[in-house]
Design a protein around this motif. Structure first.
Motif, mmCIF file in Angstrom:
data_model
loop_
_atom_site.group_PDB
_atom_site.id
_atom_site.type_symbol
_atom_site.label_atom_id
_atom_site.label_comp_id
_atom_site.label_asym_id
_atom_site.label_seq_id
_atom_site.Cartn_x
_atom_site.Cartn_y
_atom_site.Cartn_z
ATOM 1 N N SER A 95 53.775 -2.037 -7.887
ATOM 2 C CA SER A 95 53.979 -3.500 -7.832
ATOM 3 C C SER A 95 54.950 -3.863 -6.721
ATOM 4 N N ARG A 155 53.096 -3.497 -3.359
ATOM 5 C CA ARG A 155 52.193 -4.649 -3.151
ATOM 6 C C ARG A 155 52.962 -5.914 -2.785
ATOM 7 N N HIS A 156 54.113 -6.103 -3.427
ATOM 8 C CA HIS A 156 54.923 -7.297 -3.148
ATOM 9 C C HIS A 156 55.340 -7.345 -1.673
ATOM 10 N N ARG A 207 53.888 -5.962 0.899
ATOM 11 C CA ARG A 207 52.718 -6.221 1.755
ATOM 12 C C ARG A 207 52.349 -7.699 1.721
ATOM 13 N N LYS A 208 52.322 -8.249 0.510
ATOM 14 C CA LYS A 208 51.850 -9.625 0.328
ATOM 15 C C LYS A 208 52.864 -10.652 0.821
ATOM 16 N N ALA A 209 54.133 -10.448 0.472
ATOM 17 C CA ALA A 209 55.152 -11.465 0.776
ATOM 18 C C ALA A 209 55.681 -11.371 2.208
ATOM 19 N N TYR A 210 55.774 -10.135 2.745
ATOM 20 C CA TYR A 210 56.448 -9.974 4.044
ATOM 21 C C TYR A 210 55.587 -9.278 5.099
ATOM 22 N N ASN A 211 54.314 -8.959 4.777
ATOM 23 C CA ASN A 211 53.489 -8.171 5.711
ATOM 24 C C ASN A 211 54.191 -6.871 6.092
ATOM 25 N N ALA A 215 58.536 -9.377 -8.938
ATOM 26 C CA ALA A 215 57.467 -8.485 -8.464
ATOM 27 C C ALA A 215 56.995 -7.524 -9.555
#
Length: 342
Positions: A190, A193-194, A196-200, A252
């Motif tokens: 988790s 993934r956070h 990747r999704k939130a900050y690239n 997250a």
């Protein structure tokens, strides 16, 4: 005990998705290493096991591959599991030890007969003459000092790497419970993934594990924490660092934490009233690495209104319990799991 029988060792193993712990009779827990194997891709030759293999994980060149042979508490790669067990046992060998007489292994309570046999066969292939299996929540209860044979309900929540074992134990058996395949690894994923999704930002598993240990929490902290995390920007492909705080990580990891708490509530719903009364008196006991997530006891208490006790040394509870079974096999024979032979 004769001289020759003393050359054969009795071993208990907590075979975990994230870590494997080995207990040797009369010596206690002697080894705690990551459940990971590194081998050459072409020849299949094992080059490292445990800590040494973890150092290589996510840093290898194409010629070396790292394998985590256990997934959700069960064997995913049969050959690599045998290599792992054999390699870790060899690390504990003394000059005069010949082989293994008895082996007790802790396994998830929800695994199938086929999965049980895979564990038993792996143990026999590494040389164990007698193999005994015990359910991990039962082992955890024994490891934290609960008298599992008394006519009293005790609730154990053992949050490992691959499974969360929830069990109400009474009279030497599991009265109700669940083996939930959501646990420490899901919490780590988790976090990955956070980012990747939130900050690239692509971060490795080891970095996410570090974030989990240092700042992850399930409940508001008195003093919120921050740390700097390094990874690779997915847009620019360049290395980048970012400061992150504990409230963000709490959000997250909220989903897997919530799934664990829902399962605890479900287990309480199907528990017999008399056992529920015991649990209300005694509270529930947390074991496993997940028990170390900050504020998890407070979060469970808020949701269930039960007292929550974090066991001493939660990481070694199952290993100490399997060791206790090994040391007192006759006393605990009734808690052992049988595997059908076909």
């Amino acid at each position: 005990m004769s001289f020759f029988s003393s050359l054969f060792r009795d071993i208990a193993i907590d075979l975990g998705t994230a870590n494997t712990l080995i207990y040797i009779r009369d010596k206690g827990v002697v080894l705690n290493e990551p459940s990971i194997v590194a081998r050459e891709r072409n020849s299949g030759k094992v080059v490292a096991i445990g800590h040494d293999a973890l150092l290589m994980h996510e840093k290898t060149h194409p010629g070396i591959v790292t394998i985590k042979p256990l997934a959700n508490g069960v064997i995913a790669d049969y050959e690599a599991t045998e290599e792992l067990i054999k390699g870790l046992i060899n690390k504990t060998k003394t000059q005069f030890s010949f082989g293994i007489r008895r082996m007790v292994i802790g396994i998830p309570s929800g695994i199938t007969e086929v999965e049980k046999r895979a564990v038993r066969d792996s143990a026999e292939h590494v040389g164990a003459k007698e193999v005994y299996l015990v359910a991990e929540p039962m082992a955890a209860a024994i490891g934290i000092g609960i008298d599992v044979k008394e006519p009293m309900g005790n609730m154990i929540v053992d949050i490992g790497g691959g499974t969360t074992e929830i069990a109400v134990i009474s009279l030497g058996g599991i009265a109700s419970g669940e083996s939930l395949r959501v646990a420490g690894t899901d919490i780590t994923n988790s976090i990955v993934r956070h980012f990747r999704k939130a900050y690239n930002l692509a971060i490795g598993e080891r970095t996410a594990e570090d974030v989990k240990i240092k700042i992850a929490s399930a409940y508001k902290l008195d003093k919120e924490l921050t740390m700097t995390v390094r990874g690779r920007n997915l847009v620019t492909a360049l290395p980048e660092e970012r400061e992150i705080n504990s409230p963000t990580i709490r959000d997250a990891i909220a989903t897997p934490i919530s799934q664990i708490i829902i399962s605890i509530k479900k287990s309480l719903e199907v528990t017999k009233p008399e056992l529920s009364a015991d649990i209300l008196d005694r509270g529930l006991f947390l074991a496993g690495g997940g028990a170390l997530i900050k504020g998890l006891d407070k979060k469970i208490n808020e949701e269930t209104k039960l007292a929550v006790h974090i066991s001493e040394e939660p990481l070694t509870a199952v290993a100490r319990g399997t060791g206790e079974v090994l040391e007192n096999l006759e006393k605990y024979r009734s808690v052992l799991l049988s595997t059908k032979r076909y």
